[in-house]
Design a protein around this motif. Structure first.
Motif, PDB file in Angstrom:
ATOM      1  N   PRO A 159       0.803  -1.227   0.000  1.00  0.00           N
ATOM      2  CA  PRO A 159       0.000   0.000   0.000  1.00  0.00           C
ATOM      3  C   PRO A 159       0.837   1.278   0.000  1.00  0.00           C
ATOM      4  CG  PRO A 159      -0.255  -1.194   2.078  1.00  0.00           C
ATOM      5  CD  PRO A 159       0.559  -2.055   1.168  1.00  0.00           C
ATOM      6  N   TRP A 160       2.102   1.203   0.333  1.00  0.00           N
ATOM      7  CA  TRP A 160       2.951   2.394   0.310  1.00  0.00           C
ATOM      8  C   TRP A 160       3.878   2.409  -0.904  1.00  0.00           C
ATOM      9  CZ3 TRP A 160       2.749  -1.073   4.390  1.00  0.00           C
ATOM     10  CH2 TRP A 160       3.745  -2.032   4.432  1.00  0.00           C
ATOM     11  N   ASP A 161       3.688   1.436  -1.820  1.00  0.00           N
ATOM     12  CA  ASP A 161       4.541   1.360  -3.002  1.00  0.00           C
ATOM     13  C   ASP A 161       3.708   1.267  -4.280  1.00  0.00           C
ATOM     14  OD1 ASP A 161       6.719   1.127  -4.669  1.00  0.00           O
ATOM     15  OD2 ASP A 161       7.471  -0.735  -3.824  1.00  0.00           O
ATOM     16  N   ASP A 162       2.970   0.166  -4.441  1.00  0.00           N
ATOM     17  CA  ASP A 162       2.160  -0.075  -5.643  1.00  0.00           C
ATOM     18  C   ASP A 162       0.734  -0.397  -5.203  1.00  0.00           C
ATOM     19  OD1 ASP A 162       0.920  -0.966  -7.964  1.00  0.00           O
ATOM     20  OD2 ASP A 162       2.354  -2.592  -8.343  1.00  0.00           O
ATOM     21  N   ARG A 163      -0.066   0.636  -5.039  1.00  0.00           N
ATOM     22  CA  ARG A 163      -1.415   0.461  -4.510  1.00  0.00           C
ATOM     23  C   ARG A 163      -2.307  -0.355  -5.430  1.00  0.00           C
ATOM     24  NH1 ARG A 163      -2.693   6.301  -1.596  1.00  0.00           N
ATOM     25  NH2 ARG A 163      -1.394   5.829   0.215  1.00  0.00           N
ATOM     26  N   LEU A 164      -2.178  -0.165  -6.732  1.00  0.00           N
ATOM     27  CA  LEU A 164      -2.997  -0.938  -7.663  1.00  0.00           C
ATOM     28  C   LEU A 164      -2.600  -2.419  -7.624  1.00  0.00           C
ATOM     29  CD1 LEU A 164      -5.310  -0.883  -9.644  1.00  0.00           C
ATOM     30  CD2 LEU A 164      -3.687  -0.307 -11.452  1.00  0.00           C
ATOM     31  N   GLY A 165      -1.305  -2.702  -7.569  1.00  0.00           N
ATOM     32  CA  GLY A 165      -0.847  -4.083  -7.452  1.00  0.00           C
ATOM     33  C   GLY A 165      -1.338  -4.718  -6.157  1.00  0.00           C
ATOM     34  N   PHE A 166      -1.300  -3.957  -5.070  1.00  0.00           N
ATOM     35  CA  PHE A 166      -1.802  -4.421  -3.780  1.00  0.00           C
ATOM     36  C   PHE A 166      -3.289  -4.737  -3.878  1.00  0.00           C
ATOM     37  CE2 PHE A 166      -3.452  -3.254   0.551  1.00  0.00           C
ATOM     38  CZ  PHE A 166      -2.854  -4.289   1.262  1.00  0.00           C
ATOM     39  N   ALA A 167      -4.056  -3.854  -4.534  1.00  0.00           N
ATOM     40  CA  ALA A 167      -5.500  -4.068  -4.701  1.00  0.00           C
ATOM     41  C   ALA A 167      -5.779  -5.328  -5.511  1.00  0.00           C
ATOM     42  CB  ALA A 167      -6.148  -2.846  -5.350  1.00  0.00           C
TER      43      ALA A 167
END
Length: 180
Positions: free
Chosen positions: A53-61
């Motif tokens: 969530p603090w780096d790649d929010r779309l990837g996390f989602a």
């Protein structure tokens, strides 16, 4: 009765007692599905991944979506009520909170993978809120997350039942009384 009617989501902002409540329900012999976020963060940190969530929010989602879809599928194999520590609509709420566009496949998933119409939502609870290695949000971000979940679940036609700020045992009894 549709199978999804026995699937109950507990959602809300971070640090509001959701996971502790799920553990208490499981201790009573009920089924629970774990939260995606914390496990994904731990896995991504362990492998040096960037879907955080603090780096790649779309990837996390996207990883959260896959987790929630798998949890929904696994819950079909369990008898009786199943309690989810967040659900597919939480992914929509997260993307909205981050001011990111919600891809059409995520919207379709939130519409197709349904839960009981009654969703339990844990309001912010500053007295129990705490940060750790995975939960880096501030109390203000916890409030904003809660508001995003209220909006998202309402938009998808769910009825929100707010959990009281009481002991875990009382919250457990509160939920059990409402799913009978």
């Amino acid at each position: 009765m549709h199978q999804h009617e026995r699937f109950f989501v507990i959602t809300g902002g971070p640090g509001s007692g959701k996971s502790t409540l799920i553990k208490a329900l499981v201790a009573r012999g009920l089924h629970g599905m774990p939260e995606a976020g914390r496990a994904i963060i731990q896995d991504q940190v362990a492998i040096g991944g960037s879907a955080l969530p603090w780096d790649d929010r779309l990837g996390f989602a996207e990883l959260m979506l896959g987790w929630e879809l798998r949890s929904h599928r696994e819950a079909r194999e369990r008898a009786g009520p199943v309690f989810f520590d967040r659900g597919v609509p939480d992914v929509v709420g997260y993307l909205t909170l981050c001011s990111l566009a919600v891809p059409s496949h995520v919207q379709r998933a939130a519409g197709a993978f349904r839960y009981n119409r009654q969703v339990f939502i844990a309001p912010p609870w500053p007295e129990i809120f705490g940060q750790d290695a995975e939960r880096k949000q501030s109390p203000d971000e916890a409030q904003a997350t809660y508001e995003a979940m209220v909006g998202t679940y309402s938009e998808y036609g769910y009825e929100l039942t707010h959990l009281p700020h009481t002991s875990v045992e009382e919250r457990t009894r509160f939920i059990l009384a409402r799913i009978q």
